[in-house]
Scaffold this active site. Structure first.
Site: not given
Length: 338
Positions: A172, A241, A279, A281
């Site tokens: 992040r 991906a 998503a 996680d």
């Protein structure tokens, strides 16, 4: 078969405040509230699949902190190691994208109880005793020097007493850039202690300090082989991906790399996206579920993909799906389940 020994999670509990529908933040005077946090999301996802999950964190002793803990505990996660202390509750704000406008997040986490003293009072040798796995993410060390040292201390303790470490790179930039940080050095240290890495060629490029020249699956394998060569403890690398067509139409594939080979799924078209936050996680929870249940690389990739795709249909940060939902997804068919 679900493991009976607990999985431990160390990270910050957060409150997410979301603009209504697809509005911009502050467009109208209302926000919806969800409880999350990268590690807590994985814990909730795994608890929903029947695993014994234990959260280690720190929140303020006020209505926000108590409410967040109650929410996570209510989802089946053991919160006995979530302490209270000075500071505030970490927040983030979300404006959900639409069409060709991307979603946008605003963090408000400075001075939180967790970031100020994340590992205070934690005896890692005792807390980790009997655990089958410790899960961490790169978001914790990005919060500042105290959080970075706490994450490293937890990983070192796990490595010392023989508890496998699962680490999600979760880079992040906005968090790392907020302080005089060295993400490459810190993330490399954490990956060096991990048995399982959730990350792709970009995460390994950052950790190793060089780019990879291939494309697609070849580039991912080149990066994985470099990661295995640089980090001797690393046994498994899991990644997705994602091709973003629009805010509510993505194409997603999942991949598992091991030292002796790899497995990659076909892409799945994900349309009508309700909420993509969390998503990744959910993917981690699915992979860990299959791994802890004795599944092979194909099972890990397919279970992770199933859970991450299902998460796109669910508001909030965490996956709440059970094994039956995964089985139904893999079997196919969209008729009403009666």
């Amino acid at each position: 078969m679900v493991m009976t020994r607990p999985v431990l999670f160390f990270g910050e509990l957060l409150i997410r405040l979301t603009a209504p529908g697809h509005e911009l933040l502050m467009q109208s005077p209302s926000l919806s509230l969800h409880v999350g946090g990268a590690e807590a999301n994985v814990a909730i996802g795994l608890a929903s699949l029947g695993h014994d999950c234990v959260m280690i964190s720190r929140v303020p002793d006020n209505a926000l902190g108590r409410g967040a803990v109650a929410e996570v505990r209510g989802r089946g996660v053991d919160c006995r190691h979530v302490s209270t202390g000075p500071g505030r509750m970490g927040l983030y704000f979300l404006s959900v994208g639409a069409g060709l406008r991307a979603s946008e997040i605003v963090y408000d986490r400075g001075g939180s109880s967790f970031a100020s003293a994340p590992g205070e009072g934690v005896d890692w040798d005792v807390v980790l005793g009997g655990a089958c796995l410790l899960h961490l993410s790169g978001i914790t060390p990005a919060l500042g020097p105290a959080a970075a040292e706490a994450a490293l201390k937890a990983a070192r303790a796990a490595r010392r007493i023989g508890v496998p470490v699962s680490f999600d790179g979760n880079y992040r930039a906005m968090l790392w850039d907020a302080w005089d940080s060295n993400p490459r050095a810190i993330l490399s240290d954490l990956i060096s202690m991990a048995d399982i890495l959730f990350g792709n060629h970009r995460d390994l490029s950052l950790a190793l300090g060089h780019d990879f020249s291939g494309d697609g699956a070849d580039r991912r394998r080149e990066a994985a082989e470099a990661g295995f060569a640089a980090f001797p403890h690393l046994k498994l690398i899991a990644s997705t991906a994602r091709h973003t067509v629009s805010a509510d139409h993505h194409r997603i594939a999942a991949r598992i790399d091991q030292r002796d080979g790899a497995y990659q799924t076909e892409e799945i078209d994900v349309t009508g996206i309700v909420d993509r936050i969390g998503a990744g996680d959910a993917f981690a929870a699915g992979v860990l579920h299959a791994h802890l249940s004795g599944g092979d690389v194909k099972a890990m990739a397919e279970t992770g993909l199933a859970l991450t795709v299902l998460k796109h249909s669910l508001p909030g940060d965490a996956s709440l799906f059970g094994q039956g939902d995964i089985d139904a997804f893999i079997a196919g068919g969209l008729d009403v389940r009666r």
